[in-house]
Design a protein around this motif. Structure first.
Motif, PDB file in Angstrom:
ATOM      1  N   ILE A 280       2.795  43.583  48.721  1.00  0.00           N
ATOM      2  CA  ILE A 280       3.286  44.032  47.419  1.00  0.00           C
ATOM      3  C   ILE A 280       2.131  44.020  46.420  1.00  0.00           C
ATOM      4  O   ILE A 280       1.371  43.054  46.333  1.00  0.00           O
ATOM      5  N   LEU A 281       2.020  45.094  45.665  1.00  0.00           N
ATOM      6  CA  LEU A 281       1.007  45.227  44.620  1.00  0.00           C
ATOM      7  C   LEU A 281       1.712  45.596  43.333  1.00  0.00           C
ATOM      8  O   LEU A 281       2.557  46.496  43.318  1.00  0.00           O
ATOM      9  N   GLY A 282       1.388  44.888  42.223  1.00  0.00           N
ATOM     10  CA  GLY A 282       2.054  45.288  40.994  1.00  0.00           C
ATOM     11  C   GLY A 282       1.746  44.435  39.793  1.00  0.00           C
ATOM     12  O   GLY A 282       0.973  43.471  39.856  1.00  0.00           O
ATOM     13  N   GLN A 283       2.370  44.831  38.671  1.00  0.00           N
ATOM     14  CA  GLN A 283       2.156  44.160  37.395  1.00  0.00           C
ATOM     15  C   GLN A 283       3.462  44.128  36.609  1.00  0.00           C
ATOM     16  O   GLN A 283       4.339  44.981  36.784  1.00  0.00           O
ATOM     17  N   THR A 284       3.573  43.136  35.719  1.00  0.00           N
ATOM     18  CA  THR A 284       4.736  43.021  34.865  1.00  0.00           C
ATOM     19  C   THR A 284       4.352  42.299  33.587  1.00  0.00           C
ATOM     20  O   THR A 284       3.665  41.273  33.627  1.00  0.00           O
ATOM     21  N   LYS A 285       4.807  42.805  32.462  1.00  0.00           N
ATOM     22  CA  LYS A 285       4.417  42.215  31.182  1.00  0.00           C
ATOM     23  C   LYS A 285       5.191  40.954  30.858  1.00  0.00           C
ATOM     24  O   LYS A 285       4.659  39.996  30.307  1.00  0.00           O
ATOM     25  N   PHE A 286       6.487  40.912  31.229  1.00  0.00           N
ATOM     26  CA  PHE A 286       7.332  39.798  30.809  1.00  0.00           C
ATOM     27  C   PHE A 286       7.871  38.966  31.961  1.00  0.00           C
ATOM     28  O   PHE A 286       8.563  37.972  31.715  1.00  0.00           O
ATOM     29  N   GLY A 287       7.592  39.346  33.201  1.00  0.00           N
ATOM     30  CA  GLY A 287       8.175  38.642  34.331  1.00  0.00           C
ATOM     31  C   GLY A 287       7.133  38.113  35.288  1.00  0.00           C
ATOM     32  O   GLY A 287       5.989  37.845  34.924  1.00  0.00           O
TER      33      GLY A 287
END
Length: 458
Positions: A280-287
């Motif tokens: 899994i590759l990714g980004q999240t601002k609030f989580g």
């Protein structure tokens, strides 16, 4: 430190390939696949039922009529509904068993911005109410109930929820019911979701709930980083789930495992278990990149996540619970993780709060046990970890092994722990004293049998 130099070398070699969602090749970690590419003996195009792909014409009836027609082929090997290139505006529609919904590469299913096109349905029994508001909730754009052998796939076509209208209603406190998901399948077995892009979900994007034998593979999930509660994939009271090779960029948790809320989840008593997450590759601002809870009252166990790259995010890994939840989180193994520009690398929260009503039992304490974080490397980390249990309910057998974090925050210490017990081995910055330093982790840290979690065949 010699071990630190060696660990950095291994991590840097891994980092070279981590940008590709399919980088992980661990031989001992695998999910058995269902027949996601099987051809159905019957196939129709949505255009045969009067659908118009101009992005303006509402095609809800066309989808409903096509699926009603294909129901007659369920006992004849199933059928495929093909969505060709075009922009296909629609309200919510429901799938049937033994169906493949297949999107062309240039096909876009677009959710209507008319709230009346998203029917109102009952709350989930394990939640007792809508997640955001008391009462009922809107049905997902693509919905399924009590299905067997259902596939949602394509040549990387797109499903767009046009969520901005819902986000504005949420932010303005003008929602009448809980927002809908993009895809929600309930009480279903043998589910495959693959090779698609999901964008702008009104709420959580993909929500298998009370399901088993679920494969989610090669999907991209996108929502603006400031969009509220746009979780990526939320397995909920589900078993034998495999999530792999996905890119997710959203406003909330990328992947979060749930199992019901307070007294309703305790009473419903349907856990999430045997969950495999890989590549899994990714980004999240609030989580967080990988999260558990906070709704975990039915229990969460046997979770194995491996080969994760989280960047530009608030949290890397997070476990959320609270007095009143009951249930358990146990036998969790998260390994081979790279974090870049993450504020909190690891956070365990025992006081998350958020209760469905005032009828929960504050003495229903969660049981958190046998949690291993192994081979985790982070660059530009704000704070190494906050591990906060509950007074009188220590979270036990929390193990950090081979965790190297370049923490740049000004707080001291870099690990802040309370009401936790466990172990640490080769951790930098040095972990808190509540996690006893041990000479090796082979005998004290939880690990799946044979360092492998094998899912039941789908």
């Amino acid at each position: 430190m010699r071990w630190r130099s060696a660990f950095i070398s291994v991590v840097l070699l891994t980092l070279v390939t981590v940008e590709k969602p399919q980088w992980v090749g661990a031989q001992s970690f695998h999910c058995k696949h269902s027949k996601s590419g099987a051809l159905r003996p019957h196939s129709v195009s949505i255009t045969e039922f009067g659908a118009v792909g101009d992005g303006v014409t509402l095609n809800t009836k066309a989808f409903q009529n096509a699926i009603f027609y294909l129901h007659s082929f369920a006992d004849k090997g199933g059928a495929q509904l093909f969505v060709p290139a075009g922009k296909w505006l629609t309200g919510s529609f429901s799938l049937i068993s033994h169906l493949t919904l297949s999107l062309d590469n240039d096909a876009i299913i677009i959710g209507s911005t008319d709230l009346d096109d998203w029917p109102i349905i009952d709350p989930l029994p394990s939640y007792g109410r809508g997640r955001e508001l008391p009462g009922n909730r809107h049905q997902s754009l693509i919905h399924g109930y009590n299905l067997t052998d259902v596939v949602i796939t394509g040549g990387n076509g797109t499903i767009d929820g046009q969520g901005s209208i819902w986000w504005d209603l949420f932010k303005n406190n003008t929602l009448n019911y809980t927002r809908p998901h993009l895809v929600e399948l309930m009480y279903s077995i043998g589910v495959v979701i693959s090779n698609l892009t999901f964008t702008n979900s009104p709420f959580w994007a993909i929500h298998p709930v009370y399901c088993s034998q679920v494969l989610i593979q090669n999907v991209t999930i996108l929502a603006p980083l400031d969009s509220p509660n746009t979780d990526g994939i939320d397995p909920d009271s589900s078993t034998n789930v495999c999530i792999k090779d996905c890119y997710i960029s959203t406003g909330d948790d990328l992947i979060v495992i749930k199992s019901g809320w307070d007294e309703y989840g305790i009473s419903f008593a349907r856990p999430s278990s045997n969950i495999s997450i890989k590549g899994i590759l990714g980004q999240t601002k609030f989580g967080a990149g990988i999260a558990i809870g906070s709704e975990m009252s039915g229990g969460v166990s046997e979770v194995h996540a491996e080969g994760i790259h989280i960047f530009n995010s608030l949290y890397g890994i997070r476990i959320k619970t609270s007095p009143g939840r009951g249930g358990y989180v146990r036998n969790i193994y998260i390994s081979n993780v790279i974090m870049t520009d993450v504020k909190y690398a690891i956070r365990i929260t025992g006081q998350f709060g958020e209760h469905p009503d005032d009828n929960y039992d504050p003495n229903a304490l969660p049981y958190i046990n046998r949690i291993t974080f192994k081979d985790i490397y982070g660059e530009h980390i704000g704070f190494a970890g906050l591990l906060e249990g509950i007074k009188g309910d220590n979270f036990s057998d929390i193990c950090l092994s081979g965790v190297l974090l370049n923490a740049t925050g000004s707080e001291d210490p870099q690990w802040n722990c309370s009401y936790v017990e466990g172990y640490s081995y080769q951790v930098y910055p040095v972990s808190c004293q509540l996690l006893q330093q041990v000479p090796n982790d082979s005998s004290v840290c939880y690990a799946p049998a044979d360092n492998c979690m094998k899912l039941a065949s789908l």
